[in-house]
Design a protein around this motif. Structure first.
Motif, PDB file in Angstrom:
ATOM      1  N   GLU A   1       0.872  -1.173   0.001  1.00 36.62           N
ATOM      2  CA  GLU A   1       0.156   0.118  -0.068  1.00 36.62           C
ATOM      3  C   GLU A   1       0.997   1.205   0.078  1.00 36.62           C
ATOM      4  O   GLU A   1       0.260   2.332   0.229  1.00 36.62           O
ATOM      5  N   THR A   2       2.233   1.220  -0.099  1.00 33.40           N
ATOM      6  CA  THR A   2       2.969   2.340  -0.168  1.00 33.40           C
ATOM      7  C   THR A   2       2.658   3.164  -1.243  1.00 33.40           C
ATOM      8  O   THR A   2       2.769   4.461  -1.028  1.00 33.40           O
TER       9      THR A   2
ATOM     10  N   SER B   1      -0.578   5.137  -0.798  1.00 32.91           N
ATOM     11  CA  SER B   1      -0.409   6.102   0.180  1.00 32.91           C
ATOM     12  C   SER B   1       0.242   7.335  -0.389  1.00 32.91           C
ATOM     13  O   SER B   1      -0.086   8.517   0.055  1.00 32.91           O
TER      14      SER B   1
ATOM     15  N   GLN C   1      -1.421  10.930  -0.482  1.00 33.60           N
ATOM     16  CA  GLN C   1      -0.721  12.283   0.046  1.00 33.60           C
ATOM     17  C   GLN C   1      -0.624  13.492  -0.935  1.00 33.60           C
ATOM     18  O   GLN C   1      -0.741  14.687  -0.594  1.00 33.60           O
TER      19      GLN C   1
ATOM     20  N   GLU D   1      -5.672   5.314   7.874  1.00 35.11           N
ATOM     21  CA  GLU D   1      -5.129   3.935   8.166  1.00 35.11           C
ATOM     22  C   GLU D   1      -5.672   3.243   9.125  1.00 35.11           C
ATOM     23  O   GLU D   1      -5.762   3.676  10.115  1.00 35.11           O
TER      24      GLU D   1
END
Length: 473
Positions: free
Chosen positions: A352-353, A356, A360, A399
């Motif tokens: 999920e990096t 994310s 952002q 999250e």
């Protein structure tokens, strides 16, 4: 810059809607499952076309909703005179405007519109004595910028309130830096039919329409998450169509027989064979299914079978295309495939990096847009935050973490780094701004009670002090 006339502005804005209309409507069609048909032979029958309609597997809403559901404004921290953010409270004018406009529920449509079409808009205006902000659709709204790549303030904007229908002309509202106009037109492409009439001053010193752009390049072009995925979506639909065709026509074994003549129709009285007009025997229909057997007395009759078409290759191809879609759209594969077995917490976090980082980025650009909305609203309300360029949007942490894990981590931050407990409150999972304000009030009350108790204990001698005094005497 030479200021164009209001009629010229309206013509430019309507021409933008006319120019981008086909592209935006194509994006809208794909979002709602109205996709291009997969390739099929020109002589395809109705059965083929039915399979083509059933082959549509619409992934577009998931690509929009996955980042959109992680965008939720939870508060606003206004900038003070020293440049340090002050905590938002329920009485701040910005948050009062937010709640009065019911943006808690309406903000999601603004984000999803920007993620779908590349941009959406908001309008901040005074309506019936109250300043409110509402969302505007990209399908109906256009704005003009001197520098569309860098400016956040348009010098004119227009939104269609009613499209032309028959002899009834279309209507629209238009704003420049000072005045609102009413616009009528026959078609967006017919510049000669555009009529503009001023309505009055809107009360702000700049255009009250704000753009929410998901991604803007240096040419000022906006791109959402749907348009780049259309080719991959078509590939998935084509593969599913091929799978359905193979599954319908070639997924079972075919029994064959050669050297056997079918039974023919005979006259019930004479038993003679009945012939058709061309002199051919009329065959009888054979009632054959999985419960029946065929047998023949002639030794030259041969029975056989044709193997079914394996479907595994089609399924693997669909899986590969979805993984390509996942990589290009920056959406974790387990969100699309539903496969999360045997994945550790570290593996899930790594998967999920990319998502994310994308979220952002959206928070940054949308946060700047909301800050402009608050400045325009403050000017219309006559508040003192017109030039507040130090404010900051507070986004809710979406999250998923357990409360026990968060409490352990926050406790270590307080003990090992000496961070004040009050500074860590906002990092508690799923805490709202209302709860933070309530905690702040409770902490102040609790601190006042503690100080009063300490002062009374110092002023009033306790039993131990009195006993000590008697012993000394």
């Amino acid at each position: 810059m030479i200021q164009p006339s209001s009629t010229s502005l309206a013509q430019q804005l309507l021409s933008i809607l006319n120019r981008d209309g086909d592209r935006l409507h194509r994006i809208d069609d794909y979002l709602h499952g109205r996709h291009d048909d997969p390739y099929m032979p020109p002589q395809a029958d109705d059965e083929y076309r039915l399979l083509a309609r059933r082959s549509v597997s619409n992934w577009m809403p998931l690509l929009v909703n996955t980042p959109g559901q992680a965008l939720y404004v939870d508060g606003y921290r206004a900038g003070d005179e020293t440049g340090q953010g002050s905590a938002t409270n329920l009485s701040s004018p910005q948050w009062e405007h937010w709640q009065r406009s019911r943006l808690d529920a309406r903000q999601s449509a603004i984000y999803k519109g920007a993620l779908t079409y590349g941009h959406s808009f908001t309008l901040t205006e005074r309506a019936k004595g109250t300043v409110l902000t509402k969302g505007l659709s990209a399908l109906r709204t256009a704005a003009l910028y001197e520098d569309p790549a860098n400016d956040d303030t348009p010098y004119a904007a227009l939104t269609v309130t009613a499209w032309p229908s028959g002899e009834t002309p279309g209507t629209a509202r238009m704003w420049d830096a000072a005045v609102e106009y009413k616009v009528t037109f026959k078609t967006p492409a017919d510049e000669q039919s555009v009529r503009v009439a001023p309505v009055g001053r809107h009360g702000a010193s700049e255009c009250p329409v704000t753009r929410f752009a998901a991604s803007v390049d240096l040419e000022g072009r906006t791109v959402g998450v749907v348009e780049p995925m259309i080719a991959l979506q078509n590939r998935i639909n084509q593969t599913i169509f091929d799978l359905l065709v193979a599954q319908t026509y070639a997924s079972v074994k075919v029994r064959t027989v050669s050297g056997m003549a079918p039974p023919v129709r005979r006259d019930p009285e004479t038993g003679e064979v009945v012939y058709d007009e061309q002199g051919n025997p009329i065959p009888l229909p054979i009632n054959h299914n999985a419960k029946r057997f065929l047998f023949a007395e002639d030794p030259d009759v041969k029975f056989g079978s044709l193997d079914e078409t394996p479907l595994g290759g089609f399924i693997d191809s669909i899986d590969m295309s979805i993984r390509h879609l996942s990589a290009v759209a920056q959406v974790p594969p387990h969100h699309l495939l539903g496969q999360i077995a045997n994945l550790s917490a570290e593996a899930l976090q790594a998967a999920e990096t990319s998502l994310s980082r994308m979220i952002q980025e959206f928070r940054t650009v949308f946060g700047e847009a909301w800050e402009r909305v608050f400045r325009v609203a403050a000017e219309l309300e006559g508040a003192g935050a017109v030039d507040d360029f130090k404010g900051e949007i507070i986004w809710r942490d979406m999250e998923q973490r357990s409360l026990a894990q968060a409490a352990d981590a926050l406790g270590k931050l307080k003990e090992q780094l000496g961070i004040p407990a009050k500074g860590l409150w906002k990092r508690v999972p799923n805490v709202t701004q209302t709860e933070l304000d309530e905690w702040d009030d409770l902490a102040d009350d609790e601190d006042s009670v503690r100080q009063l108790t300490t002062a009374l204990n110092r002023a009033t001698p306790g039993p131990e002090r009195e006993l000590g005094a008697e012993t000394a005497a």
